[in-house]
Design an enzyme around this catalytic site. Structure first.
Site, PDB file in Angstrom:
ATOM      1  CG  ASP A  28      -2.301   0.544   0.961  1.00  0.00           C
ATOM      2  OD1 ASP A  28      -2.376   1.760   0.733  1.00  0.00           O
ATOM      3  OD2 ASP A  28      -3.282  -0.210   0.967  1.00  0.00           O
ATOM      4  CG  HIS A  60      -5.289   3.768   0.913  1.00  0.00           C
ATOM      5  ND1 HIS A  60      -4.985   2.434   0.726  1.00  0.00           N
ATOM      6  CD2 HIS A  60      -6.549   3.934   0.427  1.00  0.00           C
ATOM      7  CE1 HIS A  60      -6.006   1.823   0.146  1.00  0.00           C
ATOM      8  NE2 HIS A  60      -6.978   2.712  -0.043  1.00  0.00           N
ATOM      9  CB  SER A 240      -9.116   0.249  -0.215  1.00  0.00           C
ATOM     10  OG  SER A 240      -8.559   0.439  -1.482  1.00  0.00           O
TER      11      SER A 240
END
Length: 298
Positions: A28, A60, A240
């Protein structure tokens, strides 16, 4: 996360397991040492700038990690993750804007292969994907590299992407027939709040996604920049966020039955999912149900 957990469990037998002894790699934007996850960060690799100290200049990856393995210490358990004892290895392949290229991602995947035994990596969470599914088909080198992780014995869990709701919108590497591809389904979603989860089939006519999980307005760990501003948690939506819920459930299952193969785990997910009575391209096998997953036997 409390609302989410109620959707994923029935009798809550899952409380007996926390992901002890299981390691998950997070591919990520990086990994910030948020208090909820800092104590179980085992390793870090930066394919972009080669920094050795864990960081996340986007947030994120930290959010994803908190969903999978946050212990909720700053929220007194309110925003704890699915498997809060899981060890984490951060693999940074996206920059501060959440963008990246195939070269960075391939370097990160190669690093995982080289360090699988060192960190005892059993799960790989990939909450990223390509924006152009037609460009990266199942026979491309990117997808083949992801398949090599699966072939090496790691359970690869990947987001279906947010390019839906039209057919043929599963992002790579979620278009791999081997790995577990996660879409999003929300019963509470309205036309204004519904998510555009990627939908199958793939361009190779493979049925996808494999399973769906919640992904709307999920609260989890913020980056260190957020903590400094007095906001240790943040809310995000998308496939996600659904992906680490499935990866966390797999961590619980591996604690319970550590010798299951990736293929056996995939079958368990299929047989334990809650059928939503929707077409496969929308729900896969069905909705994740962690108690059912843990109660099944081979």
């Amino acid at each position: 996360m409390n609302r989410v957990k109620k959707m994923l469990h029935g009798s809550q037998a899952y409380r007996r397991y926390q992901g002890n002894g299981i390691c998950a790699a997070i591919v990520d934007t990086g990994l910030s040492p948020h208090p909820d996850i800092a104590s179980h960060i085992a390793g870090f690799y930066d394919a972009i700038s080669y920094h050795t100290v864990p960081y996340d200049n986007n947030g994120h990856g930290t959010h994803v990690s908190g969903i999978l393995a946050g212990n909720g210490s700053l929220s007194r358990g309110l925003y704890s993750g699915i498997a809060p004892a899981t060890t984490l290895v951060g693999v940074k392949v996206l920059n501060e804007k959440g963008n990246g290229n195939i070269q960075w991602i391939m370097k990160g995947l190669d690093w995982i292969l080289l360090n699988q035994k060192r960190y005892h990596i059993q799960i790989v969470n990939i909450s990223i994907g390509t924006n152009d599914p037609a460009k990266f088909k199942e026979d491309c080198e990117f997808v083949k590299k992801v398949n090599s992780l699966w072939d090496a014995g790691m359970v690869v869990v990947c987001a279906a992407g947010n390019n839906g709701p039209d057919p043929y919108t599963i992002s790579a590497p979620g278009n791999s027939r081997k790995i577990i591809t996660v879409g999003t389904f929300e019963r509470q979603a309205s036309p204004r709040t519904s998510l555009h989860s990627g939908m199958g089939p793939t361009f190779s006519c493979i049925k996808k996604p494999d399973i769906v999980a919640p992904g709307l307005k999920v609260t989890s760990c913020a980056s260190m920049a957020g903590i400094k501003k007095g906001h240790p948690y943040t809310t995000k939506s998308g496939t996600s966020m659904s992906t680490p819920m499935v990866a966390g459930a797999i961590s619980l299952l591996l604690e319970k039955e550590p010798f299951l193969s990736p293929k056996e785990i995939k079958i368990r997910l299929k047989n334990s999912s809650t059928d939503l009575h929707l077409p496969h391209e929308k729900q896969g096998w069905g909705h994740l149900h962690i108690d059912h997953l843990l109660e099944l036997t081979t």
